[in-house]
Motif scaffolding. Structure first.
Motif, mmCIF file in Angstrom:
data_model
loop_
_atom_site.group_PDB
_atom_site.id
_atom_site.type_symbol
_atom_site.label_atom_id
_atom_site.label_comp_id
_atom_site.label_asym_id
_atom_site.label_seq_id
_atom_site.Cartn_x
_atom_site.Cartn_y
_atom_site.Cartn_z
ATOM 1 N N ARG A 90 -25.962 -2.927 6.780
ATOM 2 C CA ARG A 90 -25.405 -3.905 7.712
ATOM 3 C C ARG A 90 -25.689 -3.555 9.172
ATOM 4 N NH1 ARG A 90 -20.020 -3.494 7.304
ATOM 5 N NH2 ARG A 90 -19.971 -1.867 5.736
ATOM 6 N N LEU A 91 -26.203 -2.378 9.432
ATOM 7 C CA LEU A 91 -26.540 -2.002 10.796
ATOM 8 C C LEU A 91 -27.832 -1.200 10.774
ATOM 9 C CD1 LEU A 91 -23.240 -0.908 12.577
ATOM 10 C CD2 LEU A 91 -24.662 -2.852 13.138
ATOM 11 N N GLY A 92 -28.365 -0.948 11.962
ATOM 12 C CA GLY A 92 -29.566 -0.138 12.044
ATOM 13 C C GLY A 92 -30.739 -0.966 12.515
ATOM 14 N N GLN A 93 -31.918 -0.568 12.087
ATOM 15 C CA GLN A 93 -33.146 -1.222 12.513
ATOM 16 C C GLN A 93 -34.031 -1.508 11.323
ATOM 17 O OE1 GLN A 93 -35.575 -0.215 16.234
ATOM 18 N NE2 GLN A 93 -36.612 0.986 14.659
ATOM 19 N N LEU A 94 -34.669 -2.650 11.332
ATOM 20 C CA LEU A 94 -35.598 -3.026 10.279
ATOM 21 C C LEU A 94 -36.930 -3.363 10.930
ATOM 22 C CD1 LEU A 94 -36.100 -3.656 7.273
ATOM 23 C CD2 LEU A 94 -35.404 -6.009 7.750
ATOM 24 N N ARG A 95 -37.973 -2.625 10.555
ATOM 25 C CA ARG A 95 -39.302 -2.843 11.122
ATOM 26 C C ARG A 95 -40.146 -3.649 10.142
ATOM 27 N NH1 ARG A 95 -38.808 2.908 12.393
ATOM 28 N NH2 ARG A 95 -38.363 3.144 14.624
ATOM 29 N N ILE A 96 -40.714 -4.755 10.629
ATOM 30 C CA ILE A 96 -41.577 -5.602 9.810
ATOM 31 C C ILE A 96 -42.893 -5.814 10.549
ATOM 32 C CG2 ILE A 96 -41.869 -7.827 8.677
ATOM 33 C CD1 ILE A 96 -38.864 -8.098 8.525
ATOM 34 N N ASN A 97 -44.000 -5.486 9.897
ATOM 35 C CA ASN A 97 -45.332 -5.796 10.412
ATOM 36 C C ASN A 97 -45.887 -6.982 9.634
ATOM 37 O OD1 ASN A 97 -45.031 -3.542 11.986
ATOM 38 N ND2 ASN A 97 -46.661 -2.352 11.021
ATOM 39 N N SER A 115 -30.839 -12.206 10.212
ATOM 40 C CA SER A 115 -29.967 -12.011 11.372
ATOM 41 C C SER A 115 -28.558 -12.532 11.106
ATOM 42 C CB SER A 115 -30.563 -12.706 12.600
ATOM 43 O OG SER A 115 -31.804 -12.124 12.950
ATOM 44 N N ARG A 116 -28.469 -13.648 10.359
ATOM 45 C CA ARG A 116 -27.144 -14.191 10.022
ATOM 46 C C ARG A 116 -26.435 -13.322 8.998
ATOM 47 N NH1 ARG A 116 -30.015 -19.088 9.780
ATOM 48 N NH2 ARG A 116 -30.004 -18.973 7.497
ATOM 49 N N GLU A 117 -27.180 -12.845 8.010
ATOM 50 C CA GLU A 117 -26.565 -12.128 6.893
ATOM 51 C C GLU A 117 -26.291 -10.657 7.197
ATOM 52 O OE1 GLU A 117 -28.900 -12.729 3.398
ATOM 53 O OE2 GLU A 117 -28.573 -14.906 3.371
ATOM 54 N N PHE A 118 -27.004 -10.097 8.175
ATOM 55 C CA PHE A 118 -26.830 -8.692 8.527
ATOM 56 C C PHE A 118 -26.609 -8.566 10.031
ATOM 57 C CE2 PHE A 118 -29.299 -8.825 4.641
ATOM 58 C CZ PHE A 118 -28.710 -7.850 3.851
ATOM 59 N N PRO A 119 -25.478 -9.042 10.520
ATOM 60 C CA PRO A 119 -25.225 -8.964 11.960
ATOM 61 C C PRO A 119 -25.249 -7.517 12.438
ATOM 62 C CG PRO A 119 -23.255 -9.649 10.753
ATOM 63 C CD PRO A 119 -24.354 -9.610 9.769
ATOM 64 N N GLY A 120 -25.855 -7.306 13.586
ATOM 65 C CA GLY A 120 -25.960 -5.959 14.123
ATOM 66 C C GLY A 120 -27.260 -5.277 13.764
ATOM 67 N N LEU A 121 -27.986 -5.810 12.789
ATOM 68 C CA LEU A 121 -29.276 -5.243 12.407
ATOM 69 C C LEU A 121 -30.317 -5.606 13.471
ATOM 70 C CD1 LEU A 121 -30.918 -3.802 10.104
ATOM 71 C CD2 LEU A 121 -31.500 -6.103 9.307
ATOM 72 N N ARG A 122 -30.992 -4.596 14.016
ATOM 73 C CA ARG A 122 -32.013 -4.863 15.022
ATOM 74 C C ARG A 122 -33.360 -5.010 14.337
ATOM 75 N NH1 ARG A 122 -35.461 -2.441 18.804
ATOM 76 N NH2 ARG A 122 -35.090 -0.304 18.102
ATOM 77 N N MET A 123 -34.045 -6.103 14.638
ATOM 78 C CA MET A 123 -35.340 -6.383 14.029
ATOM 79 C C MET A 123 -36.457 -5.939 14.972
ATOM 80 S SD MET A 123 -34.339 -7.942 11.230
ATOM 81 C CE MET A 123 -35.704 -8.915 10.615
ATOM 82 N N ASP A 124 -37.369 -5.135 14.451
ATOM 83 C CA ASP A 124 -38.549 -4.706 15.199
ATOM 84 C C ASP A 124 -39.749 -5.364 14.529
ATOM 85 O OD1 ASP A 124 -40.601 -3.474 16.512
ATOM 86 O OD2 ASP A 124 -39.931 -1.421 16.148
ATOM 87 N N LEU A 125 -40.251 -6.441 15.144
ATOM 88 C CA LEU A 125 -41.308 -7.252 14.543
ATOM 89 C C LEU A 125 -42.625 -6.979 15.272
ATOM 90 C CD1 LEU A 125 -39.281 -10.583 14.359
ATOM 91 C CD2 LEU A 125 -39.499 -8.820 12.594
ATOM 92 N N ARG A 126 -43.672 -6.667 14.502
ATOM 93 C CA ARG A 126 -44.952 -6.295 15.119
ATOM 94 C C ARG A 126 -46.101 -7.046 14.468
ATOM 95 N NH1 ARG A 126 -44.485 -0.922 18.305
ATOM 96 N NH2 ARG A 126 -42.231 -0.617 18.213
ATOM 97 N N LEU A 127 -46.960 -7.581 15.337
ATOM 98 C CA LEU A 127 -48.150 -8.297 14.885
ATOM 99 C C LEU A 127 -49.247 -7.278 14.592
ATOM 100 C CD1 LEU A 127 -49.273 -11.194 14.538
ATOM 101 C CD2 LEU A 127 -50.065 -11.039 16.910
ATOM 102 N N ILE A 128 -49.780 -7.303 13.383
ATOM 103 C CA ILE A 128 -50.752 -6.303 12.967
ATOM 104 C C ILE A 128 -51.980 -6.320 13.864
ATOM 105 C CG2 ILE A 128 -52.341 -5.680 11.108
ATOM 106 C CD1 ILE A 128 -50.183 -6.521 9.120
ATOM 107 N N GLU A 129 -52.423 -7.516 14.267
ATOM 108 C CA GLU A 129 -53.631 -7.613 15.094
ATOM 109 C C GLU A 129 -53.495 -6.860 16.416
ATOM 110 O OE1 GLU A 129 -53.516 -11.563 12.813
ATOM 111 O OE2 GLU A 129 -52.126 -10.034 13.522
ATOM 112 N N LEU A 130 -52.267 -6.743 16.919
ATOM 113 C CA LEU A 130 -52.038 -6.107 18.220
ATOM 114 C C LEU A 130 -51.333 -4.761 18.077
ATOM 115 C CD1 LEU A 130 -50.796 -9.257 20.204
ATOM 116 C CD2 LEU A 130 -53.130 -8.359 20.005
ATOM 117 N N LEU A 131 -51.319 -4.223 16.883
ATOM 118 C CA LEU A 131 -50.528 -3.029 16.610
ATOM 119 C C LEU A 131 -51.125 -1.795 17.275
ATOM 120 C CD1 LEU A 131 -47.965 -2.453 14.958
ATOM 121 C CD2 LEU A 131 -49.444 -1.751 13.074
#
Length: 311
Positions: A90-97, A115-131
């Protein structure tokens, strides 16, 4: 260093105003409580309690120490709560490429739900082309397999196929193929193509391999950076372009997407998960939403989304 557990015993002794009362509250024997208080006084070099008849009274030093330690226990309680919430996802960080056309179509609604189901979870979203090569490893990565015959996963990850994404020809509305149900890949060799993947990534490789298999190499008359730009060139009457189905949402006026057959080029899309994150609830939920989204896409083959092709 002061033993936090002994501080807790001190607070209980002062609160109960007796060794026996603290022992009952903590589930200890009176002897154990006395030993903790004696050890704490030895650690601090302070007299923290004094006997008063059959009971005890705190010294001024004992009261100050017990009062000031309250903030320590509040912080420890917050840490305990954080650990519990991290364990429950329910908390922390989730990284998705992800590669860009997946990011344009699949990722936004998935992130909104997470974001609705896990409030407080920080999303780290990264585009592979620009990684950045130095970027931290993701928890989840959605990518195009460079060679589906040799699909492997990076160390520390587990992966699986997600879907195959067929390519379609985007042609001008007045093209001879615009009203056709399909066009063969070899037929497309007769006209100039608009390139849409200057990165020369796995998406382009999958397409060129299919062309080579039927005996031609596309004549790229224009080079562009992404699918939307290439499609705009086609709308202006400059050749055709071939793009994956996932990149076909919001086609502009003046163009038509026609399925390609004999053969149908396609790219293999996979998902992999960091092995240590497999059982995290938000990761499991991302995979569930991703599978649902892909299934809905297959059952509703309308336009999909547009973006550059990614690795």
């Amino acid at each position: 260093m002061v033993d936090v557990h002994r501080l807790r015993v001190l607070r209980s002794v002062i609160g109960e105003r007796s060794i026996g009362g603290a022992a009952a509250a903590l589930g200890y024997t009176p002897s154990a409580v006395s030993q903790h208080i004696t050890a704490l006084q030895r650690e601090t070099g302070l007299t923290l309690v004094e006997r008063d008849g059959r009971g005890i009274v705190p010294t001024e030093a004992g009261v100050i120490l017990a009062t000031e330690s309250e903030a320590v226990f509040e912080q420890l309680a917050r840490v305990d709560g954080l650990i519990s919430e991290l364990r429950d996802g329910r908390l922390g960080q989730l990284r998705i490429n992800y590669f860009a056309s997946a990011g344009a179509v699949w990722i936004p609604p998935i992130v909104a739900t997470i974001s609705r189901e896990f409030p407080g979870l920080r999303m780290d979203l990264r585009l592979i082309e620009l990684l950045d090569p130095a970027a931290p490893s993701p928890d989840v990565e959605i990518y195009v397999e460079a060679d589906e015959r040799r699909a492997t996963d990076a160390p520390g990850f587990v992966g699986r196929p997600l879907t195959d994404d067929p390519y379609l020809a985007v042609v001008p509305q007045d093209s001879e193929w615009a009203d056709r149900e399909s066009v063969t890949l070899h037929e497309l060799s007769r006209v100039p193509w608009v390139d849409n993947d200057v990165a020369r990534g796995p998406c382009r490789k999958a397409l060129l391999n299919a062309c080579t298999a039927v005996g031609f190499s596309p004549d790229f008359s224009v080079e562009t950076q992404d699918y939307p730009t290439a499609i705009r060139f086609v709308a202006a009457g400059i050749g055709l372009t071939v793009v994956p189905e996932l990149a076909l949402a919001d086609l502009p006026d003046g163009v038509v997407a026609v399925p390609i057959v004999d053969p149908t080029p396609s790219r293999a899309i996979r998902v992999r998960v960091r092995r240590s994150a497999v059982d995290l609830p938000p990761v499991r939920r991302v995979l569930e939403l991703l599978d649902t989204t892909v299934a809905q896409q297959k059952s509703s083959p309308a336009g999909r989304g547009n973006a550059t092709c990614g690795r």
